[in-house]
Design a protein around this motif. Structure first.
Motif, short mmCIF file in Angstrom:
data_model
loop_
_atom_site.label_atom_id
_atom_site.label_comp_id
_atom_site.label_asym_id
_atom_site.label_seq_id
_atom_site.Cartn_x
_atom_site.Cartn_y
_atom_site.Cartn_z
N PRO A 84 7.01 9.18 -17.12
CA PRO A 84 5.84 8.31 -17.10
C PRO A 84 4.60 8.92 -17.76
N ALA A 85 4.43 10.22 -17.73
CA ALA A 85 3.23 10.84 -18.30
C ALA A 85 3.09 10.48 -19.78
N TYR A 86 4.17 10.51 -20.53
CA TYR A 86 4.11 10.15 -21.95
C TYR A 86 3.61 8.71 -22.11
N THR A 104 12.57 8.71 -12.13
CA THR A 104 12.03 9.74 -13.02
C THR A 104 12.89 10.99 -12.89
N ARG A 156 1.97 6.81 -20.01
CA ARG A 156 0.58 6.64 -19.55
C ARG A 156 -0.39 7.04 -20.66
N GLU A 157 -0.13 8.18 -21.29
CA GLU A 157 -1.00 8.67 -22.36
C GLU A 157 -0.96 7.74 -23.58
N GLU A 159 7.09 2.34 -10.95
CA GLU A 159 5.79 2.34 -11.60
C GLU A 159 5.87 1.54 -12.89
N HIS A 187 5.15 15.64 -25.91
CA HIS A 187 6.17 15.18 -24.97
C HIS A 187 7.58 15.24 -25.57
N SER A 246 10.74 5.31 -7.96
CA SER A 246 9.49 5.42 -8.69
C SER A 246 8.71 4.11 -8.72
#
Length: 155
Positions: free
Chosen positions: A119-121, A29, A123-124, A15, A149, A13
């Motif tokens: 990662p989505a959590y 991830t 990032r938000e 990131e 999440h 990943s």
């Protein structure tokens, strides 16, 4: 016989997500590990606190391994220092948060099992923290992101 996998590589990943002064660097991830684990490095500068509220999660454990510095995790009201070479498993439903109370930057490795968050959590959450421009983040918006999440903000 299972054929060899040709797309296996180190840190698939890689990131890095900045949450104000904190940094989360995803190494693996859930997508990289068929949902079994998410693995990220957490960097917390000296004298920094977690911007998000204390929380719990019902669908996964979070295991912390200290690499550099000492991070103080408060789990169900009990402060626990995690330093280099030490590990802490935070069980499901335990209310927790962390703070770097020291003068040294912290680096820790965090494993989420199974990989119910990714990662989505972060990032938000980073967007909400960035929008606060150094002030406290919007708690209502942060709580909404957390719930979506799978995190439950503490009362």
């Amino acid at each position: 016989m299972t054929p060899p996998t040709t797309d296996v590589h180190v840190n698939p990943s890689e990131e890095t997500i900045r949450l104000g002064p904190l940094a989360v660097r995803f190494l693996i991830t859930g997508d990289d590990a068929t949902g079994s684990v998410a693995l990220f490095e957490l960097a917390v500068p000296a004298a920094q606190r977690l911007a998000a509220p204390a929380h719990s999660h019902d669908h996964y454990e979070e295991t912390i391994y200290g690499i550099e510095g000492v991070l103080t995790w408060t789990v169900n009201g009990t402060p626990i220092d995690v330093g280099p070479g030490q590990a802490l498993c935070i069980p499901r439903s335990a209310i927790h948060r962390f703070d770097n109370n020291g003068s040294q930057d912290v680096k820790a490795l965090c494993a989420i099992t199974p990989a119910a968050i990714g990662p989505a959590y972060f990032r938000e959450a980073a967007e909400v923290i960035s929008a606060a421009a150094g002030g406290p983040p919007d708690r209502v918006r942060m709580a909404e992101i957390m719930r979506r999440h799978g995190l439950t903000p503490a009362p």
